[in-house]
Design a protein around this motif. Sequence first.
Motif, mmCIF file in Angstrom:
data_model
loop_
_atom_site.group_PDB
_atom_site.id
_atom_site.type_symbol
_atom_site.label_atom_id
_atom_site.label_comp_id
_atom_site.label_asym_id
_atom_site.label_seq_id
_atom_site.Cartn_x
_atom_site.Cartn_y
_atom_site.Cartn_z
ATOM 1 N N SER A 49 0.792 -1.244 0.000
ATOM 2 C CA SER A 49 0.000 0.000 0.000
ATOM 3 C C SER A 49 0.819 1.286 0.000
ATOM 4 O O SER A 49 0.265 2.363 0.239
ATOM 5 C CB SER A 49 -1.001 0.014 1.168
ATOM 6 N N ASP A 50 2.103 1.245 -0.310
ATOM 7 C CA ASP A 50 2.911 2.465 -0.287
ATOM 8 C C ASP A 50 2.787 3.280 -1.573
ATOM 9 O O ASP A 50 2.997 4.498 -1.561
ATOM 10 C CB ASP A 50 4.384 2.141 -0.005
ATOM 11 N N ILE A 51 2.447 2.635 -2.681
ATOM 12 C CA ILE A 51 2.232 3.366 -3.932
ATOM 13 C C ILE A 51 0.935 2.887 -4.584
ATOM 14 O O ILE A 51 0.539 1.737 -4.419
ATOM 15 C CB ILE A 51 3.406 3.201 -4.923
ATOM 16 N N ALA A 52 0.307 3.809 -5.309
ATOM 17 C CA ALA A 52 -0.951 3.459 -5.980
ATOM 18 C C ALA A 52 -1.201 4.413 -7.135
ATOM 19 O O ALA A 52 -0.687 5.541 -7.161
ATOM 20 C CB ALA A 52 -2.119 3.511 -5.000
ATOM 21 N N LYS A 53 -2.008 3.947 -8.065
ATOM 22 C CA LYS A 53 -2.449 4.785 -9.183
ATOM 23 C C LYS A 53 -3.948 4.611 -9.338
ATOM 24 O O LYS A 53 -4.456 3.485 -9.357
ATOM 25 C CB LYS A 53 -1.739 4.383 -10.475
ATOM 26 N N ILE A 54 -4.646 5.738 -9.456
ATOM 27 C CA ILE A 54 -6.100 5.726 -9.658
ATOM 28 C C ILE A 54 -6.398 6.403 -10.987
ATOM 29 O O ILE A 54 -5.979 7.545 -11.218
ATOM 30 C CB ILE A 54 -6.830 6.467 -8.518
ATOM 31 N N THR A 55 -7.102 5.702 -11.856
ATOM 32 C CA THR A 55 -7.502 6.272 -13.145
ATOM 33 C C THR A 55 -9.025 6.326 -13.194
ATOM 34 O O THR A 55 -9.699 5.288 -13.204
ATOM 35 C CB THR A 55 -6.973 5.425 -14.315
ATOM 36 N N TYR A 56 -9.566 7.543 -13.192
ATOM 37 C CA TYR A 56 -11.010 7.720 -13.240
ATOM 38 C C TYR A 56 -11.555 7.331 -14.616
ATOM 39 O O TYR A 56 -10.826 7.298 -15.610
ATOM 40 C CB TYR A 56 -11.374 9.175 -12.951
ATOM 41 N N LYS A 57 -12.848 7.085 -14.636
ATOM 42 C CA LYS A 57 -13.522 6.708 -15.875
ATOM 43 C C LYS A 57 -13.335 7.780 -16.945
ATOM 44 O O LYS A 57 -13.251 7.471 -18.142
ATOM 45 C CB LYS A 57 -15.017 6.483 -15.593
ATOM 46 N N ASN A 58 -13.257 9.051 -16.527
ATOM 47 C CA ASN A 58 -13.106 10.143 -17.496
ATOM 48 C C ASN A 58 -11.648 10.422 -17.866
ATOM 49 O O ASN A 58 -11.355 11.360 -18.612
ATOM 50 C CB ASN A 58 -13.758 11.426 -16.968
#
Length: 261
Positions: A80-89
């Motif tokens: 859980s130290d790095i993450a990427k979130i890509t929204y639907k838009n």
Amino acid sequence: MNKTIITLFISLLIITSCQKKSPETKQTVKETIAKTFAQKIEIAHQKEVFLKNEAIQFDAVVEFGGNEIFNANITIATTSDIAKITYKNGDEIYISKENVFVSDNLKDNPGVRFHAYTWSYFFLYPYKLSDNGTKWDDNFKTNETNNTFNTAKLTFEANIGDAPDDWYILYTEKESNRLNHVAYIVTAGKTKAEAESDPHAIKYTNYNTIKGVPFASDWGFYEWTLNTGLTNKIGSGKITNIKFVNKFRDNFKIPDNYFKR
């Protein structure tokens, strides 16, 4: 000569008998090690297997009051130290420990840090119970008269995370120790007293097993009280396309033109 054969045969029976008992012995040792509430949950949710993978990816759609508030693909390291979130838009959030970086459309969004950490935290919750700064009351009981679950309370040491005053009350199934639901307060933007006047809960249902690890594909959000437990349902989450991924760290690079939040 016959006596020697008989003696060897008896010795063999004793050795075989001891070997048959060894799985029970191993099981007893395992149960003895899992002394705490958190450890029992971690074993039920296969934490050891989970951490052998580099990262986990999933799609999450969350709605409250019929309004969609989050719809994105999340990839997060199992540590859980790095993450990427890509929204639907197409908007993006990158997380590196306590640092959050966002694409242009999100630079002035006041809810960015909340969304950056909250949904992945709920997803990873069974694997976050022994993090640094966690404080447990394994003997905590609610005032519910018909509670059929084991319960414990989790709080945090000062200066841990964005909201160290948050607390969680965990409910686990008595037979499996699997997480059923968790009551919590959110102090982000509120005083602790304000947050405690409006506690909520997340209920985990429809577990699916991915490479030996159970994950809940449906979340329910409820109002909650210490006396009655879950009350009115106020929201839901749908988790799909769960899969472990490799080489996430190798490909993790925060774009230079992203804004720090």
